[in-house]
Write a protein that holds these residues in place. Structure first.
Motif, PDB file in Angstrom:
ATOM      1  N   THR A  38       5.737   4.399   6.375  1.00 32.98           N
ATOM      2  CA  THR A  38       4.776   4.420   5.258  1.00 32.98           C
ATOM      3  C   THR A  38       4.590   5.834   4.725  1.00 32.98           C
ATOM      4  O   THR A  38       5.260   6.774   5.153  1.00 32.98           O
ATOM      5  N   SER A  39       3.675   5.961   3.748  1.00 32.14           N
ATOM      6  CA  SER A  39       3.290   7.255   3.149  1.00 32.14           C
ATOM      7  C   SER A  39       4.499   8.016   2.615  1.00 32.14           C
ATOM      8  O   SER A  39       4.692   9.188   2.938  1.00 32.14           O
ATOM      9  N   PHE A  70       0.850  -1.195   0.000  1.00 35.43           N
ATOM     10  CA  PHE A  70       0.000   0.000   0.000  1.00 35.43           C
ATOM     11  C   PHE A  70       0.885   1.244   0.000  1.00 35.43           C
ATOM     12  O   PHE A  70       2.105   1.137  -0.050  1.00 35.43           O
ATOM     13  N   ALA A  71       0.211   2.403   0.050  1.00 35.60           N
ATOM     14  CA  ALA A  71       0.893   3.708   0.077  1.00 35.60           C
ATOM     15  C   ALA A  71       1.895   3.868  -1.068  1.00 35.60           C
ATOM     16  O   ALA A  71       3.049   4.191  -0.841  1.00 35.60           O
ATOM     17  N   PRO A  72       1.465   3.644  -2.330  1.00 30.61           N
ATOM     18  CA  PRO A  72       2.392   3.772  -3.455  1.00 30.61           C
ATOM     19  C   PRO A  72       2.519   5.225  -3.928  1.00 30.61           C
ATOM     20  O   PRO A  72       1.589   6.020  -3.758  1.00 30.61           O
ATOM     21  N   GLU A  97       6.542   8.891   6.731  1.00 31.22           N
ATOM     22  CA  GLU A  97       6.183   8.930   8.146  1.00 31.22           C
ATOM     23  C   GLU A  97       6.608   7.628   8.806  1.00 31.22           C
ATOM     24  O   GLU A  97       6.593   6.557   8.184  1.00 31.22           O
ATOM     25  N   GLY A 127       1.488  12.823   9.584  1.00 31.38           N
ATOM     26  CA  GLY A 127       1.382  11.740   8.609  1.00 31.38           C
ATOM     27  C   GLY A 127       1.190  12.279   7.203  1.00 31.38           C
ATOM     28  O   GLY A 127       1.130  13.488   6.966  1.00 31.38           O
ATOM     29  N   THR A 128       1.103  11.357   6.239  1.00 31.15           N
ATOM     30  CA  THR A 128       0.819  11.605   4.808  1.00 31.15           C
ATOM     31  C   THR A 128       1.620  12.776   4.216  1.00 31.15           C
ATOM     32  O   THR A 128       1.054  13.660   3.586  1.00 31.15           O
TER      33      THR A 128
END
Lengths: 449, 165
Positions: A307-308, A263-265, A321, A351-352
């Protein structure tokens, strides 16, 4: 006549698409470079620039309708940017009667128009739409922009956006962004069992369509740098996996099969790589996949959630993050691997992160004292500014010129509903982006070629 | 041949329930055999697992460590899996709505893995347990309050291969 630089740019063909853009000769005296009319947009308050957009003149009665429609789209773009005040036509004293005759500047100064836009619409001999427009500085009494665009009549909205981009760029000094699209997640059904499908629309909400096959439960679409494909997450196999779909052919494929959730591509700036998160046995680390051969390279190895990730515009670094320090914070590391530097040090969780196309700014979601914010900071973590605040604001995405952020805002409770929002990076001009259903996870495309 | 075998196992399981675990069931069976089915789900069923064993455990905000209560429920789950060897399960990890989407996917994966790892270390074969994270995408409670969020920070074992009720 215009400068040699403009003459050189005349009639250049933008490869691969239907729009032909060329420079126009000035309607009046020589172009003077000494007093450019320009809005300076910094932080804090500023006065929108008053601009008059006179009716685009149809060359023939058959062109009247499209001329009106073009004008409406152009005005709406300028208005929505928050940087312009579009003067109502009822206030106009004069209408320029002939496109190639210089305007009576005093008439436009009298209604406090700092800039004047005039235009002409005709059907070219080959059936294509030919739109010409000029931008005048009413104080300096000179033409500061003049372009013509040739296109398939079906693409008239894109022509309007290109005209608005030309006006916007000339008057603000910023890059264009109106001729761009947004891919997002359309949401229907009850909160406990949302149906989520991918939709794509022009940045002003027009031409909305759904992407075939991207249905059921799909999340976090991301545009490719060439505007041709979209990465997203789907639960098609029962487990979240990264998919790549081609916007022109509708073809879609899973980006490899991995033991665990991907995920998070996000694409690299050259489009050749994808950074993503792979979760195995509960642990989430970052990887880079080379699209040509689907080879995966590990970027992080630790028990934290990493991630992200988002690439810097030059592709040399990623911001991401991680909760490796005990809470969700932002870090930067080289794309080739190596140590990560923490850049967020304020209270709350971050985040993000997304890297601005300009390179100097990172936008993020911040969770602080039970509220969600969209914020920006410099890449070294300084000058943090929170732009928005609500029960749930999440997932900023930069306009192609780095000037505007789109994100989504969700209201609380059983009837809670997500909607797309946009805000200028100065913190001004918070707006709802209208969509037919609830909507989340917006991702802005590059400017269309 | 196959169907007969299954029918015998099913009947044996039903008998086991009457004779061992539940006194009320025994009483009911003694007085009125027809009401046996109505007093509670048979122990080899999905319904029994979900309601009597407990299909879910809960977590604190942004945590994935197992509380004493969660470990108690997972121990009961492990025992049930031992008693029902033909059953597999998907362990779903979920998060409340107070986090970002991608972080919550990762957090849900941590929670699903915490529950799955406990079951494996308590004797359930790893091949019987898949895990999947739903992040904040599938809340069980729809309110935006502490009570709802507590119900949504969960790992749920969704069993497959057992009769529903």
């Amino acid at each position: 006549m215009r400068t040699t630089k403009d003459a050189a740019a005349a009639m250049r063909l933008i490869a691969g698409i239907a729009l032909l853009i060329g420079a126009l000769c000035g309607a009046d005296r020589a172009y003077a470079q000494s007093t450019p009319l320009e809005i300076t947009v910094g932080g804090g308050q500023f006065e929108p620039l008053p601009v008059a957009v006179s009716d685009f003149q149809p060359a023939t009665p058959a062109m009247e309708l499209v001329a009106d429609d073009l004008g409406s789209v152009i005005e709406a773009d300028l208005l929505r940017s928050g940087l312009f005040r579009v003067i109502p036509k009822a206030a106009f004293i004069a209408q320029p009667t002939e496109f190639n005759t210089p305007p009576v500047y005093a008439d436009w100064r009298a209604i406090k128009a700092d800039a004047l836009v005039t235009g002409r619409v005709e059907q070219a001999s080959d059936g294509r739409l030919l739109v010409q427009f000029r931008v005048f500085d009413t104080e300096a009494e000179e033409q500061i922009e003049g372009l013509q665009l040739l296109s398939d009549p079906a693409d008239w909205r894109r022509v309007a956006h290109k005209v608005a981009d030309g006006i916007y760029s000339k008057l603000t000094g910023e890059g264009p962004y109106f001729d761009s699209r947004v891919v997002f997640v359309d949401e229907t059904g009850p909160k406990g069992d949302r149906r989520k499908r991918l939709a794509i629309m022009d940045q002003d909400g027009a031409n909305l369509r759904y992407l075939p096959g991207a249905d059921g439960l799909v999340l976090t679409p991301r545009f490719s740098p060439n505007d041709q494909s979209v990465l997203y997450i789907s639960y098609d196999t029962g487990e979240p996996q990264v998919y790549l779909t081609n916007l022109d052919t509708g073809q879609r494929e899973m980006l490899g099969t991995f033991p665990g959730m991907t995920f998070a591509p996000r694409f690299s700036p050259d489009g050749g790589q994808v950074v993503l998160s792979l979760s195995q046995d509960g642990n989430t680390d970052l990887f880079v996949m080379r699209l040509a051969d689907r080879q995966m390279r590990r970027l992080t190895t630790n028990p934290a959630i990493d991630t992200s990730a988002s690439f810097s515009p030059d592709g040399s670094q990623i911001v991401f993050e991680s909760d490796r320090g005990g809470s969700q914070q932002l870090y930067i590391m080289p794309t080739t691997g190596g140590p990560a530097q923490r850049i967020s040090f304020g209270k709350g969780n971050y985040g993000t992160p997304v890297w601005s196309p300009r390179g100097d700014t990172i936008a993020f979601t911040k969770i602080l004292s039970g509220r969600f914010h969209i914020g920006v900071m410099r890449t070294d973590g300084t000058d943090e500014r929170l732009l928005s605040s609500s029960f749930l604001d999440e997932g900023p995405t930069f306009s192609p010129n780095g000037r505007v952020l789109a994100f989504f805002r969700e209201s609380p409770g059983q009837a809670g509903r997500a909607q797309l929002m946009s805000i200028d990076i100065s913190g001004q001009n918070l707006r709802v982006v209208e969509t037919p259903n609830a909507a989340s996870d917006p991702a802005w495309s590059p400017v269309r070629k | 041949m196959k169907t007969i075998t299954i029918a015998i196992i099913g009947a044996a399981a039903l008998l086991a329930a009457c004779s061992s675990s539940d006194d009320e069931n025994v009483d009911a069976a003694a007085t009125n055999s027809a009401s046996t089915i109505q007093t509670g789900p048979a122990p080899n069923t999905v319904e029994y697992f979900n309601v009597v064993v407990g299909d879910r455990v809960f977590f604190d905000t942004d945590r994935h460590d197992l509380s004493t209560e969660a470990q108690f429920i997972l121990s009961k789950q492990a025992q049930w899996f031992a008693e029902n060897p033909g059953v597999t399960a998907v362990i779903e990890g979920h998060a409340d709505e107070r986090g970002t989407r991608e972080y919550n996917l990762a957090l849900g994966a941590r929670r699903a893995n915490a529950a799955r790892s406990f079951l494996i270390s308590n004797g359930v074969d790893a091949s019987r347990l898949r895990s999947v994270s739903f992040g904040k995408e599938r809340p069980a409670a729809l309110g935006s309050d502490e009570n709802s969020w507590a119900q949504n920070r969960r790992a749920v074992a969704v069993v497959e291969g057992a009769p529903s009720s």
